[in-house]
Scaffold this motif. Structure first.
Motif, mmCIF file in Angstrom:
data_model
loop_
_atom_site.group_PDB
_atom_site.id
_atom_site.type_symbol
_atom_site.label_atom_id
_atom_site.label_comp_id
_atom_site.label_asym_id
_atom_site.label_seq_id
_atom_site.Cartn_x
_atom_site.Cartn_y
_atom_site.Cartn_z
ATOM 1 N N GLY A 116 -9.622 -0.237 5.946
ATOM 2 C CA GLY A 116 -8.972 0.002 4.699
ATOM 3 C C GLY A 116 -9.104 1.570 4.405
ATOM 4 N N MET A 117 -10.191 2.299 4.742
ATOM 5 C CA MET A 117 -10.319 3.671 4.622
ATOM 6 C C MET A 117 -9.944 4.676 5.535
ATOM 7 S SD MET A 117 -11.747 3.581 1.436
ATOM 8 C CE MET A 117 -12.226 5.269 1.356
ATOM 9 N N LEU A 118 -9.542 3.875 6.771
ATOM 10 C CA LEU A 118 -8.993 4.823 8.017
ATOM 11 C C LEU A 118 -7.635 5.430 7.924
ATOM 12 C CD1 LEU A 118 -10.080 6.095 10.524
ATOM 13 C CD2 LEU A 118 -9.346 4.268 11.625
ATOM 14 N N SER A 119 -7.472 6.743 7.784
ATOM 15 C CA SER A 119 -6.168 7.164 7.793
ATOM 16 C C SER A 119 -5.867 7.862 9.135
ATOM 17 C CB SER A 119 -6.102 8.371 6.635
ATOM 18 O OG SER A 119 -7.178 9.080 6.919
ATOM 19 N N SER A 120 -4.849 8.267 9.461
ATOM 20 C CA SER A 120 -4.476 9.087 10.723
ATOM 21 C C SER A 120 -3.179 9.716 10.633
ATOM 22 C CB SER A 120 -4.543 8.178 11.917
ATOM 23 O OG SER A 120 -3.093 7.472 11.989
ATOM 24 N N ALA A 121 -3.430 10.916 11.596
ATOM 25 C CA ALA A 121 -2.094 11.963 11.728
ATOM 26 C C ALA A 121 -1.837 11.695 13.177
ATOM 27 C CB ALA A 121 -2.584 13.317 11.063
ATOM 28 N N CYS A 174 -6.327 2.735 0.113
ATOM 29 C CA CYS A 174 -6.979 4.118 0.064
ATOM 30 C C CYS A 174 -6.511 4.771 1.439
ATOM 31 C CB CYS A 174 -8.298 4.175 0.276
ATOM 32 S SG CYS A 174 -9.188 3.682 -1.560
ATOM 33 N N ALA A 175 -6.261 3.817 2.608
ATOM 34 C CA ALA A 175 -5.903 4.659 3.858
ATOM 35 C C ALA A 175 -4.610 5.073 3.811
ATOM 36 C CB ALA A 175 -6.105 3.641 5.180
ATOM 37 N N GLN A 176 -3.716 4.241 3.296
ATOM 38 C CA GLN A 176 -2.256 4.802 3.055
ATOM 39 C C GLN A 176 -2.059 5.899 2.168
ATOM 40 O OE1 GLN A 176 0.586 2.757 4.453
ATOM 41 N NE2 GLN A 176 1.163 4.950 4.357
ATOM 42 N N VAL A 177 -2.933 6.140 1.206
ATOM 43 C CA VAL A 177 -2.839 7.147 0.220
ATOM 44 C C VAL A 177 -3.456 8.360 1.004
ATOM 45 C CG1 VAL A 177 -4.095 8.351 -1.888
ATOM 46 C CG2 VAL A 177 -3.360 5.885 -1.787
ATOM 47 N N LEU A 178 -4.631 8.329 1.639
ATOM 48 C CA LEU A 178 -5.330 9.303 2.550
ATOM 49 C C LEU A 178 -4.313 9.730 3.456
ATOM 50 C CD1 LEU A 178 -8.835 7.775 2.570
ATOM 51 C CD2 LEU A 178 -7.968 9.786 1.292
ATOM 52 N N VAL A 206 0.673 -1.291 -0.143
ATOM 53 C CA VAL A 206 0.101 0.086 -0.013
ATOM 54 C C VAL A 206 0.791 1.338 0.030
ATOM 55 C CG1 VAL A 206 -2.207 -1.205 0.932
ATOM 56 C CG2 VAL A 206 -0.328 0.025 2.344
ATOM 57 N N MET A 207 2.262 1.226 0.489
ATOM 58 C CA MET A 207 3.013 2.344 0.644
ATOM 59 C C MET A 207 3.412 2.569 -0.696
ATOM 60 S SD MET A 207 4.531 4.555 2.330
ATOM 61 C CE MET A 207 4.597 4.072 3.933
ATOM 62 N N ALA A 208 3.718 1.509 -1.763
ATOM 63 C CA ALA A 208 4.173 1.817 -3.013
ATOM 64 C C ALA A 208 2.950 2.650 -3.804
ATOM 65 C CB ALA A 208 4.279 0.429 -3.660
ATOM 66 N N VAL A 209 1.743 2.212 -3.434
ATOM 67 C CA VAL A 209 0.860 2.798 -4.177
ATOM 68 C C VAL A 209 0.608 4.440 -3.759
ATOM 69 C CG1 VAL A 209 -1.844 3.073 -4.246
ATOM 70 C CG2 VAL A 209 -0.715 0.784 -4.683
ATOM 71 N N ALA A 210 0.756 4.775 -2.325
ATOM 72 C CA ALA A 210 0.762 6.060 -1.930
ATOM 73 C C ALA A 210 1.705 6.746 -2.384
ATOM 74 C CB ALA A 210 0.669 5.761 -0.406
ATOM 75 N N LEU A 211 2.990 6.253 -2.553
ATOM 76 C CA LEU A 211 3.898 7.084 -3.029
ATOM 77 C C LEU A 211 3.681 7.307 -4.615
ATOM 78 C CD1 LEU A 211 7.141 5.183 -1.382
ATOM 79 C CD2 LEU A 211 6.288 7.698 -0.703
ATOM 80 N N GLU A 212 3.167 6.493 -5.149
ATOM 81 C CA GLU A 212 2.943 6.829 -6.585
ATOM 82 C C GLU A 212 2.011 7.841 -6.968
ATOM 83 O OE1 GLU A 212 4.283 5.353 -9.409
ATOM 84 O OE2 GLU A 212 2.982 6.406 -10.630
ATOM 85 N N GLU A 236 -0.174 7.337 9.322
ATOM 86 C CA GLU A 236 -0.381 6.166 9.055
ATOM 87 C C GLU A 236 -1.773 5.433 8.929
ATOM 88 O OE1 GLU A 236 0.239 3.551 12.628
ATOM 89 O OE2 GLU A 236 -0.054 5.331 13.995
ATOM 90 N N PRO A 237 -2.058 4.632 8.142
ATOM 91 C CA PRO A 237 -3.394 3.847 8.248
ATOM 92 C C PRO A 237 -3.491 3.093 9.461
ATOM 93 C CG PRO A 237 -1.821 2.665 6.552
ATOM 94 C CD PRO A 237 -0.820 3.708 7.292
#
Ligand code: IPM
Ligand code: MG
Length: 366
Positions: free
Chosen positions: A266-271, A306-310, A18-24, A288-289
């Motif tokens: 899979g949708m929950l992001s956090s700061a 999605c959570a990683q992207v968000l 999921v990190m690879a997707v987020a970085l992309e 982090e997701p």
């Protein structure tokens, strides 16, 4: 500002995928604005135990210290579960990172798009417009870190374990301040969650929050709720909440509940934010997701990215001040999920298009 330097700690399980997707997605989004990403990858968690013999190597800490933010995947898995508890990836990597950088404020948005109401286990008539709330969890105090924290032998052969719940008034004020800022950008309502009918900690919590708001944010509507009732109310009528303010352990539990009623972990992001400013004059933070390493689906291209992207979008917003870019990424995720749901391509708990393809879809929706 043209270079965005952040540490990337993909971790274990689905983390790297999921990190690879987020970085992309982040790269595609920022290049359109003439920004260059400078992600610096480092090991943390189980992978760091395997490669370096420790879950949080010095080198990783150094890379994080030299960055303006940390984008974190997830750590842990069955491979390391037989280690002594204190050496397991979650306790030996994530918690020390939070403590080391004093990341006391954890923001977890609970968002269910109205188009996705069917993804929630709640009945549609309870959430006709979807769900929109945010949980502000204190992250460096309470039961997670209080001392003493140990297991000891008792005379006569019995054993006991102790975890200490401890909060200072100053710590409660700091996190209340974050809740106030969040509420001011939303509906101006805070519900502070505690267990003041039983815990001394909660009595101090309630008094401190009440007094702090009276002085610093009298315009905000403040309510208090016991945590057991809050757990029930979340399942009954989540939109009665706007900003939930709570301590570490209660926030851990309630935010998972919030995630599931919002359709998918899979949708929950956090700061996770501290008070330290980075070189851009914004807050240093860890993003982090909240969904974990999901070892059962790791490596199968099945994880929801999605959570990683968000989480990456939150990083742009809070640590780099790139509000519009963050909005654009969030909108792309939304369009992707909503489109996919319409066409049956992206399902929550059903057929899935796969992690990488979903990443491409998000990038195309930017
Ligand atoms: C979370 C997680 C962590 C926590 C674990 C992995 C230590 O559950 O971020 O919510 O309890 O804080
Ligand atoms: Mg948790």
């Amino acid at each position: 500002m043209d270079k965005l330097k952040f540490a990337v700690l993909p971790g274990d399980g689905i983390g790297p995928e999921v990190m690879a997707v987020a970085l992309e997605v982040l790269a595609r989004a920022s290049e359109a604005d003439g920004l260059t990403l400078e992600p610096v990858e480092a090991d943390a968690g189980g992978i760091a135990i395997d490669r370096h013999g420790t879950a949080l190597p010095e080198e990783t800490l150094r890379i994080c210290s030299e960055s303006d933010a940390i984008l974190f995947g997830s750590v842990g898995g069955p491979k390391w579960e037989s280690l002594p508890p204190r050496e397991q990836p979650e306790r030996a990597a994530l918690l020390p990172l939070r403590k080391h950088f004093s990341l006391f404020a954890n923001l977890r948005p609970g968002l269910l798009y109205p188009e996705l109401i069917d993804a929630s286990p709640l009945k549609a008539d309870r959430i006709p417009d979807g769900i929109d709330l945010v949980c502000i969890r204190e992250l460096t105090g309470g039961l997670y870190f209080g001392q003493p924290k140990e297991t000891r032998d008792l005379p006569g052969g019995d054993r006991e374990a102790v975890d200490t719940m401890i909060y200072k008034k100053s710590e409660i004020e700091l996190i209340t301040d974050v809740a106030i800022a969040t509420a001011r950008s939303r509906k101006h309502r805070i519900c502070s969650v505690d267990k003041a009918n039983v815990l001394e900690n909660s009595v101090l919590w309630r008094k401190t929050v009440t007094e702090y708001l009276a002085v610093h944010a009298p315009e905000i509507e403040l309510t208090h709720m016991y945590v057991d009732n809050a757990a029930m109310q979340l399942a009954r009528d989540p939109n009665q909440f706007d900003v939930i303010l709570t301590e570490n352990m209660f926030g851990d539990i309630l935010s998972d509940e919030m995630a599931v009623i919002c359709g998918s972990l899979g949708m929950l992001s956090s700061a996770s934010l501290g008070t330290v400013e980075n070189r851009h004059g914004h807050r240093f933070g860890l993003y982090e997701p909240a969904g974990g390493t999901a070892p059962d689906i790791a490596g199968k291209d099945l994880a929801n990215p999605c959570a990683q992207v968000l989480s990456g979008a939150m990083m742009l917003r809070f640590s780099f001040g790139l509000e519009k870019l963050a909005d654009r990424i969030e909108a792309a995720v939304r369009r992707t999920v909503v489109d996919g749901t319409r066409t049956g391509d992206i399902a929550f708990g059903g057929k899935s298009v796969g992690t990488r393809e979903m990443g491409r879809a998000i990038a195309n929706h930017l």
